[in-house]
Design a protein around this motif. Sequence first.
Motif, PDB file in Angstrom:
ATOM      1  N   GLU A  82       0.840  -1.197   0.000  1.00 38.89           N
ATOM      2  CA  GLU A  82       0.000   0.000   0.000  1.00 38.89           C
ATOM      3  C   GLU A  82       0.878   1.252   0.000  1.00 38.89           C
ATOM      4  N   GLU A  83       0.547   2.170  -0.874  1.00 44.45           N
ATOM      5  CA  GLU A  83       1.284   3.422  -0.961  1.00 44.45           C
ATOM      6  C   GLU A  83       0.910   4.318   0.209  1.00 44.45           C
ATOM      7  N   LYS A  84       1.896   4.781   0.946  1.00 42.59           N
ATOM      8  CA  LYS A  84       1.662   5.685   2.070  1.00 42.59           C
ATOM      9  C   LYS A  84       1.922   7.103   1.594  1.00 42.59           C
ATOM     10  N   LEU A  85       0.993   8.003   1.918  1.00 44.16           N
ATOM     11  CA  LEU A  85       1.081   9.395   1.491  1.00 44.16           C
ATOM     12  C   LEU A  85       1.180  10.306   2.708  1.00 44.16           C
ATOM     13  N   LYS A 100      -5.668   8.794   0.355  1.00 50.21           N
ATOM     14  CA  LYS A 100      -5.516   8.901  -1.095  1.00 50.21           C
ATOM     15  C   LYS A 100      -6.347  10.028  -1.687  1.00 50.21           C
ATOM     16  N   SER A 146       4.830  10.722  -1.657  1.00 53.95           N
ATOM     17  CA  SER A 146       4.625   9.286  -1.721  1.00 53.95           C
ATOM     18  C   SER A 146       5.847   8.583  -1.146  1.00 53.95           C
ATOM     19  N   ARG A 147       5.656   7.806  -0.074  1.00 51.59           N
ATOM     20  CA  ARG A 147       6.764   7.066   0.532  1.00 51.59           C
ATOM     21  C   ARG A 147       7.224   5.945  -0.389  1.00 51.59           C
ATOM     22  N   LYS A 148       6.282   5.275  -1.030  1.00 54.58           N
ATOM     23  CA  LYS A 148       6.612   4.139  -1.889  1.00 54.58           C
ATOM     24  C   LYS A 148       7.354   4.590  -3.141  1.00 54.58           C
ATOM     25  N   LYS A 149       6.895   5.667  -3.742  1.00 53.67           N
ATOM     26  CA  LYS A 149       7.499   6.149  -4.986  1.00 53.67           C
ATOM     27  C   LYS A 149       8.656   7.106  -4.727  1.00 53.67           C
ATOM     28  N   LYS A 162       8.585  10.413  -4.154  1.00 52.03           N
ATOM     29  CA  LYS A 162       8.494  11.681  -4.884  1.00 52.03           C
ATOM     30  C   LYS A 162       7.262  12.458  -4.467  1.00 52.03           C
ATOM     31  N   ILE A 219       3.746  14.440  -5.296  1.00 46.39           N
ATOM     32  CA  ILE A 219       2.629  14.277  -6.242  1.00 46.39           C
ATOM     33  C   ILE A 219       1.685  15.460  -6.050  1.00 46.39           C
ATOM     34  N   ARG A 222      -1.978  16.956  -6.579  1.00 41.24           N
ATOM     35  CA  ARG A 222      -3.338  16.446  -6.816  1.00 41.24           C
ATOM     36  C   ARG A 222      -4.312  17.587  -6.865  1.00 41.24           C
TER      37      ARG A 222
END
Length: 197
Positions: free
Chosen positions: A167-170, A180, A188-191, A193, A195, A197
């Motif tokens: 799960e992507e953590k923001l 989300k 984004s912790r996973k990516k 970078k 983002i 929105r």
Amino acid sequence: MNSPFFYSHRKRTIPEGVKVYAATADETQDSTAIIKNLTMTLTEVDVIKVINANKGYVVYGPVGTYAFHSTSRESNEATILKGNPTSEYISSDNNNGYVLSYKSTWGLGFYKYTGSQLSPYRAWLPQNMVSKRNSENLALDKQAIHLVFAKGTSGILPPTIRGDQKEEKLFNLSGQPVGKAAKGLVISRKKGKFIKR
């Protein structure tokens, strides 16, 4: 499991549940040989369970606090690691070298140390123990010094990343977790970078 270096100004016994490895260059057992082919051999200090004074070692065991007691015995295992024998941080200005680390590009190995202070009782590989040809690539992070284990020596497992990786953590710009549906600029912790929105 934790894999720090250890360095002491006294001979010490190895506590139960901890493995200690002496390090040498290019699959030799010589404490004066320099690393030429980016390979470091780790030999477990197992027979008498003692680490020598003023020598550096790789220590592996569960995270925790351990007592390394003074002893008069001595180990025969050669090691090329040096270190900080004090309880104080020391400047790394005159102690250029390499430390054990994990990087996603090359994995677990020795990398150029870029910090300004060396931790108490920590060991490192001195820069003069690596051939000049390899020093430049190591300084540029193009390579790592890889680990091999001497015959009969058990290995070290690479570190694992804990937590839910699916799960992507923001997070917002204040570092607070957000859902989300959050509007504006989020991280984004996973990516790894920002983002919008």
